[in-house]
Design an enzyme around this catalytic site. Sequence first.
Site, PDB file in Angstrom:
ATOM      1  N   HIS A  20      37.237  -9.346 -38.397  1.00  0.00           N
ATOM      2  CA  HIS A  20      38.636  -8.946 -38.172  1.00  0.00           C
ATOM      3  C   HIS A  20      38.996  -7.720 -39.016  1.00  0.00           C
ATOM      4  O   HIS A  20      39.658  -6.794 -38.544  1.00  0.00           O
ATOM      5  CB  HIS A  20      39.598 -10.077 -38.587  1.00  0.00           C
ATOM      6  CG  HIS A  20      39.521 -11.329 -37.763  1.00  0.00           C
ATOM      7  ND1 HIS A  20      39.386 -12.578 -38.336  1.00  0.00           N
ATOM      8  CD2 HIS A  20      39.592 -11.530 -36.422  1.00  0.00           C
ATOM      9  CE1 HIS A  20      39.381 -13.498 -37.382  1.00  0.00           C
ATOM     10  NE2 HIS A  20      39.501 -12.893 -36.213  1.00  0.00           N
ATOM     11  N   LYS A  44      46.221 -25.235 -31.450  1.00  0.00           N
ATOM     12  CA  LYS A  44      44.804 -25.067 -31.808  1.00  0.00           C
ATOM     13  C   LYS A  44      44.476 -25.831 -33.079  1.00  0.00           C
ATOM     14  O   LYS A  44      43.321 -25.803 -33.548  1.00  0.00           O
ATOM     15  CB  LYS A  44      44.489 -23.583 -32.022  1.00  0.00           C
ATOM     16  CG  LYS A  44      43.994 -22.858 -30.772  1.00  0.00           C
ATOM     17  CD  LYS A  44      43.389 -21.515 -31.169  1.00  0.00           C
ATOM     18  CE  LYS A  44      42.728 -20.798 -30.026  1.00  0.00           C
ATOM     19  NZ  LYS A  44      42.182 -19.496 -30.455  1.00  0.00           N
TER      20      LYS A  44
HETATM   21  P1  ADP Z   1      42.141 -15.762 -31.005  1.00  0.00           P
HETATM   22  O1  ADP Z   1      42.478 -17.187 -31.283  1.00  0.00           O
HETATM   23  O2  ADP Z   1      43.263 -14.955 -30.443  1.00  0.00           O
HETATM   24  O3  ADP Z   1      40.837 -15.516 -30.296  1.00  0.00           O
HETATM   25  P2  ADP Z   1      40.830 -14.837 -33.403  1.00  0.00           P
HETATM   26  O4  ADP Z   1      41.441 -14.770 -34.752  1.00  0.00           O
HETATM   27  O5  ADP Z   1      39.691 -15.757 -33.220  1.00  0.00           O
HETATM   28  O6  ADP Z   1      42.030 -15.159 -32.468  1.00  0.00           O
HETATM   29  O7  ADP Z   1      40.410 -13.391 -32.941  1.00  0.00           O
HETATM   30  C1  ADP Z   1      41.313 -12.335 -32.825  1.00  0.00           C
HETATM   31  C2  ADP Z   1      40.612 -11.165 -32.180  1.00  0.00           C
HETATM   32  O8  ADP Z   1      39.586 -10.700 -33.039  1.00  0.00           O
HETATM   33  C3  ADP Z   1      39.926 -11.498 -30.852  1.00  0.00           C
HETATM   34  O9  ADP Z   1      40.037 -10.379 -29.994  1.00  0.00           O
HETATM   35  C4  ADP Z   1      38.485 -11.719 -31.240  1.00  0.00           C
HETATM   36  O10 ADP Z   1      37.608 -11.444 -30.176  1.00  0.00           O
HETATM   37  C5  ADP Z   1      38.349 -10.686 -32.365  1.00  0.00           C
HETATM   38  N1  ADP Z   1      37.283 -11.034 -33.288  1.00  0.00           N
HETATM   39  C6  ADP Z   1      37.056 -12.223 -33.882  1.00  0.00           C
HETATM   40  N2  ADP Z   1      35.961 -12.170 -34.687  1.00  0.00           N
HETATM   41  C7  ADP Z   1      35.487 -10.904 -34.577  1.00  0.00           C
HETATM   42  C8  ADP Z   1      34.345 -10.212 -35.137  1.00  0.00           C
HETATM   43  N3  ADP Z   1      33.463 -10.833 -35.932  1.00  0.00           N
HETATM   44  N4  ADP Z   1      34.174  -8.924 -34.806  1.00  0.00           N
HETATM   45  C9  ADP Z   1      35.039  -8.306 -33.971  1.00  0.00           C
HETATM   46  N5  ADP Z   1      36.109  -8.890 -33.401  1.00  0.00           N
HETATM   47  C10 ADP Z   1      36.329 -10.173 -33.697  1.00  0.00           C
END
Ligand code: ADP
Length: 177
Positions: A20, A44
């Site tokens: 992130h 969730k």
């Molecule tokens: P959500 O519940 O909306 O999927 P997340 O916090 O899991 O929320 O992810 C938020 C965004 O960040 C999503 O678009 C996800 O694909 C992206 N994301 C999560 N982990 C990574 C990573 N390791 N590298 C790049 N993008 C990521």
Amino acid sequence: MTAPRIGIYPGSFDPVTLGHMDIIARASRLVDQLIVAVAVNQDKGPMFSLTERVALVEQALQAEKLASPVKVLGFDQLLVNFARTHHANAIVRGLRAVSDFEYEFQMAAMNARLDSQVETIFLMAADRYHFISSRFVKEIAKLGGKIDGFVPPCVAGALHQRYGKGDKPPVTGAING
Ligand code: ADP
């Protein structure tokens, strides 16, 4: 004068990972202001409360040199409405693998239908972070594994506090070995 380009990076951030953080740093180069929008996502069953998740992103950002200002806000409404309220031009999402694609594609299409003014921008996950997910980080921390390479130090601290710092998994029930 042209209007500032405002981007919104929404997610659960439960908790924020280095994946992130990489997307935040890269997105901050594309817009004049970035809003990291932390979703309540109560259904969730998040491990960290909204307040904790927002505070962890804010803390993690303190160590970063960012190209434009980044704000962290919680939200509990339709994303396109949140984007409109904040005059955002773009929603930023990260794409890790093919497995992310279908969900992200559908969400971007739904959001485009709800508000054609807001564009979704996808940033490919960096090679060194593409395998990181909040879910696996929590799982590893729960089982006593090392998570320092996956999350900012403040998050590692928060997870260690939750689960204890020991190398061994906590003993539960009759499971041995
Ligand atoms: P959500 O519940 O909306 O999927 P997340 O916090 O899991 O929320 O992810 C938020 C965004 O960040 C999503 O678009 C996800 O694909 C992206 N994301 C999560 N982990 C990574 C990573 N390791 N590298 C790049 N993008 C990521």
